[in-house]
Design a protein around this motif. Structure first.
Motif, PDB file in Angstrom:
ATOM      1  N   THR A   1       0.830  -1.212   0.000  1.00 42.96           N
ATOM      2  CA  THR A   1       0.000   0.000   0.000  1.00 42.96           C
ATOM      3  C   THR A   1       0.861   1.258   0.000  1.00 42.96           C
ATOM      4  N   TYR A   4      -4.050   9.131  -2.276  1.00 43.36           N
ATOM      5  CA  TYR A   4      -2.650   8.922  -1.908  1.00 43.36           C
ATOM      6  C   TYR A   4      -2.018  10.213  -1.439  1.00 43.36           C
ATOM      7  N   PHE A   9       1.791  -0.086  -5.268  1.00 43.88           N
ATOM      8  CA  PHE A   9       0.491  -0.464  -4.718  1.00 43.88           C
ATOM      9  C   PHE A   9       0.071  -1.790  -5.359  1.00 43.88           C
TER      10      PHE A   9
END
Lengths: 396, 281
Positions: free
Chosen positions: A265, A294, A369
Motif C-alpha cells: 500500500t 494517496y 500499490f
C-alpha cells in the motif's frame, strides 16, 4: 416399474473403509456371512467406515440425459460404478432397464502388448458384445477410431489420445440402452471430442439414456437436461441445469476467503490510505470503480497501472491491461490526490472473481500499490458460461 | 419396450433363494463363452508377445524342469521306487498332470487380483476370468503331452489304447483345480497372503505327492498319500496311459466325487460373494 423409466435409484447407500487392514477384516467378515447365507448387515457403519454415497434417490427417464457434478471425492464415480453394477449398494435398491454401456475408464481392458485389432475384439467381449455383433460393427469401430496404420500396432505404442479413440469407439458401438460416461473424453483432441459428443447425441436421438459425469460445466450445460449435484455423498437434484451449476460453483467460492489481499500500500515516499470501491456484488454489464487517495512527497511520472480480473483460483484471466493499452499516460503528482479507475461494462456471468490492481513507478522500477479485491458477479437466468454477452435478435 | 430389468440391492442372491442360483450361474457361463475364450486368448498371446523365441517358451520350461529331475535321479539323490517304465516318461507324464493342477490353481487364484484395475472399471463376468486363467494350464498340459509322445517314440514305448480316454479321466482333476481356484481367487483378492502362501505351498505339495517317484509302500508318506486327493487324480490317468489298468479304483472314484462337490460348492460361494470383491480388491 414404469415403462418410461430407465434408471430408478431408491435410497442407496455405499460405505467405504479408510483403513486397509480393517477393510480386509470386514471383507472376510462380509464374505463369510454371505457364504453361509447370512445377511451381512451392510446397512450399519463399523469403525473406520464412512458413507461415500448417503441416501441418494433419483429417476432417469428413457432418452433423458442426466449430468452428475460435484467436487473431487464427492462420490460421482462411485455412483456411476453402482449404476453399472460394479459396486453393489449397501442399502437401498437400484433398478436398471436395458443394456448398460459404461465408459468409466476408457481402455481399462486393453492389454498393452496386443495390437489395436486384437484389443477391439477382447474389449468388445468384456463390454458384453457377442462375436457376431463385433464382426458386424468392426468396420464402424475402425472408422470411428480413425487411428490409421496403428490398428496393427501394439497399443503400448499408442499416444494417450489414440488409446482413448479406440476405447471410446468400441464402447459406443455396443449399442447401449443406457450410456454412463465418466470424465474420460478430456484426453482426445477437439475433433475427436466433437465426434464423441455427436455420437452421444446420435445415441440419444435413438432413445439412449445418458448419464454424464464432468467437471466441464460447458459440456454439462450443453448436453444434460437435469443435474445431480453431489456433495459429500449427499445428492441434490436439479431440474434446471443452470441452478445446479450455480450451486456447484458456489461450493468453491464459499470456501475462499472473501477478504481483500493488500500486498503493498505504498512506501516511505508515497502512501495510499483511503480506498473506496463502488460495490462488491455485481450483475453482468455493471461497472467497477475504485478511488485511491494517496499522499506522496515526490512526483511519480509515467506510472504503470495494471488492472486484471482473475478467477477466484487465480488460474484464469478474464481481463488484463495496463494504461498503455489505452494510450493513457498517468502522472502521479506529489501531494494529496485521488486516483480514480473505472472498468466499464463488465460482462462476467455467475462467478466470483478477483479484481487486481497494481501501480508501478516508471519502467516498473518499483511497486507502489498492489491489491486484490474479491467481488461477485451474479448469474443471469437461462444463461450459463462465464460471460453474458449482449445479443441482438431480429426476425427479417 | 420389453427390456430386461436388472436390480442391485444388498444380499441380492439371498433374497432370490438358493435354487435360482444354479440357473443363474449356468446362464451366465453359457452367455459368456466367447468372453471366456477372448480372455484366454488375451492371456496366452500376451505372455509370448514381447519375446524373441515366443511360443517356444511353452516347450522350454517343462523340458528344463524334467531335465532337472532326470539329472537328480541319475545322481542318485532321488529314490524313485519301483516303476516299470522309463523314468523320463513316468516323470514327464506325472509332471504334466501335476502342472495342470498347480499352474491352474496359481493362475486362477491370481486371476482377480491381476485383473483388478479392469474389474473395478468394467462390469463383466468374473467367472469368465477365473475360467480363462486355467486355460493356460491346459495349453501347457497339451504341450507337455506332446513331449511325452516324443519320448514314447524315443524309448520305443507303446502306450495303452486307453490313452484316448485321457480327456475324460482328467476332468475330476480339472474340476478340483477350478473349484479351489474360485475360492482362492476371492480370498486372494482380499488378502494377498493367499497368493504368496500358495506359491510356496505348491512346491511342497509336489514333493509330498508321488509324482516324480512311485507311491511308497509303508511309512508316514504312504499313509499321507492314501488321504491325498490329488494323488489319485494324477496317478490313475498316468496308470491308464502306461499300463492300461487301474489299481486304485476306489480312491479315484472317491476323489472324483469329492472334486465335483468341491467344484459346485466353490462355484456357488463364488457366485454369492463376487459382488463384494470389487470394493476390496
Amino acid at each position: 416399474m414404469d415403462d418410461k423409466i430407465a434408471i430408478k435409484v431408491e435410497h442407496i447407500n455405499k460405505k467405504y473403509c479408510k483403513s486397509l487392514k480393517r477393510s480386509m477384516i470386514y471383507g472376510i467378515e462380509d464374505i463369510g456371512k454371505n457364504m453361509v447365507g447370512l445377511n451381512a448387515n451392510s446397512g450399519k457403519l463399523r469403525k473406520n467406515e464412512f458413507w461415500a454415497i448417503d441416501d441418494v434417490s433419483f429417476e432417469v427417464k428413457k432418452g433423458e440425459t442426466l449430468g452428475i457434478i460435484g467436487a473431487n471425492g464427492s462420490g460421482k464415480t462411485t455412483l456411476l460404478k453402482m449404476l453399472n453394477g460394479i459396486f453393489w449398494p449397501d442399502k437401498g435398491k437400484i433398478t436398471i432397464r436395458g443394456k448398460v454401456g459404461a465408459l468409466i475408464q476408457i481402455g481399462a481392458g486393453f492389454h498393452p502388448l496386443l495390437t489395436g485389432r486384437e484389443n477391439i475384439y477382447i474389449n468388445a467381449a468384456i463390454l458384453g458384445m457377442t462375436k457376431k455383433e463385433v464382426d458386424k460393427r468392426f468396420d464402424d469401430i475402425i472408422e470411428f477410431a480413425d487411428i490409421g496404420d496403428f490398428l496393427d500396432t501394439p497399443v503400448k505404442f499408442y499416444s494417450s489420445g489414440m488409446f482413448v479413440r479406440l476405447g471410446f469407439a468400441v464402447a459406443v458401438h455396443c449399442d447401449p440402452d443406457i450410456l454412463l460416461v465418466d470424465e474420460v473424453l478430456a484426453v482426445g483432441d477437439e475433433g475427436f471430442q466433437n465426434k464423441c459428443f455427436n455420437k452421444i447425441g446420435e445415441l440419444k436421438k435413438n432413445g439412449t439414456t445418458t448419464i454424464l459425469v464432468s467437471h466441464n460445466m460447458h459440456i454439462i450445460s450443453t448436453f444434460t437436461e437435469k443435474i445431480i449435484f453431489l456433495n459429500n455423498g449427499n445428492a441434490k437434484y436439479f431440474i434446471s441445469v443452470a441452478e445446479g451449476i450455480k450451486e456447484y460453483t458456489k461450493l468453491f467460492n464459499e470456501k475462499k476467503d472473501l477478504g481483500i489481499e493488500k500486498i503493498c500500500t505504498g512506501n516511505d515516499k508515497i502512501k495510499f490510505h483511503d480506498i473506496n470501491i463502488n460495490n462488491r456484488i455485481f450483475f453482468p454489464g455493471d461497472f467497477f470503480s475504485i478511488s485511491m487517495e494517496y499522499d506522496s512527497i515526490i512526483d511519480y511520472d509515467e506510472a504503470d497501472i495494471d488492472i486484471a480480473i482473475l478467477s477466484s483460483n487465480e488460474l484464469a484471466i478474464y481481463f488484463q491491461a495496463t494504461n498503455r493499452a489505452y494510450n493513457k499516460i498517468i502522472n502521479l503528482k506529489n501531494g494529496k490526490h485521488i486516483l480514480d479507475v473505472k472498468i466499464e461494462d463488465i460482462r462476467i456471468n455467475n462467478a466470483t472473481v478477483k479484481i487486481a490492481i497494481a501501480i508501478w513507478a516508471k519502467n516498473r522500477s518499483e511497486l507502489l500499490f498492489w491489491w486484490r479485491i474479491p467481488v461477485e458477479f451474479n448469474g443471469v437466468a437461462y444463461s450459463t458460461g462465464k460471460n453474458f454477452l449482449k445479443v441482438l435478435y431480429k426476425v427479417k | 419396450m420389453n427390456k430386461n430389468i436388472v436390480t442391485y440391492e444388498p444380499n441380492n442372491s439371498l433374497k432370490k433363494g438358493y435354487f435360482s442360483i444354479f440357473g443363474e450361474i449356468f446362464n451366465e457361463l453359457i452367455k459368456n463363452r466367447w468372453l471366456t475364450y477372448q480372455l484366454f486368448k488375451r492371456d496366452l498371446f500376451a505372455i509370448y508377445k514381447q519375446s524373441f523365441i515366443g511360443f517356444f517358451w511353452v516347450f522350454i520350461i517343462p523340458i528344463i524342469s524334467v531335465g532337472t529331475f532326470i539329472v537328480l535321479n541319475r545322481a542318485g539323490i532321488f529314490i524313485i521306487g519301483d516303476i516299470n517304465v522309463p523314468y523320463p516318461i513316468y516323470a514327464i507324464l506325472g509332471l504334466a498332470f501335476w502342472q495342470l493342477f498347480s499352474t491352474g490353481l496359481v493362475a486362477s487364484s491370481n486371476s482377480l487380483v491381476k485383473a483388478g484395475p479392469m474389474i473395478t472399471k468394467i462390469n463383466f463376468s468374473k467367472k469368465s476370468l477365473v475360467f480363462a486363467s486355467t486355460g493356460q494350464s491346459i495349453v501347457s498340459f497339451l504341450i507337455q503331452f506332446i513331449l511325452v509322445l516324443i519320448l514314447f517314440i524315443f524309448y520305443g514305448f507303446k502306450p495303452n489304447i486307453m490313452i484316448l480316454l485321457i480327456p475324460l479321466f482328467i476332468i475330476p482333476l480339472f474340476l478340483f483345480t477350478l473349484g479351489f481356484g474360485f475360492i482362492l481367487s476371492i480370498l486372494n483378492g482380499i488378502m494377498r497372503d493367499i497368493g504368496n502362501i500358495l506359491a510356496i505351498l505348491m512346491t511342497f505339495l509336489m514333493f509330498l505327492t508321488p509324482i516324480l517317484y512311485a507311491k511308497p509302500t509303508n511309512g508316514l508318506l504312504a499313509s499321507i498319500t492314501n488321504y491325498n486327493p490329488i494323488y489319485y487324480l494324477i496317478s490313475v490317468p498316468r496308470e491308464i496311459i502306461l499300463m492300461g489298468t487301474i489299481s486304485e479304483w476306489k480312491g479315484y472314484i472317491i476323489s472324483g466325487i469329492r472334486s465335483i462337490i468341491v467344484f459346485i460348492v466353490c462355484l456357488i460361494i463364488f457366485h454369492l460373494t463376487e459382488t463384494r470383491i470389487t470394493e476390496r480388491i
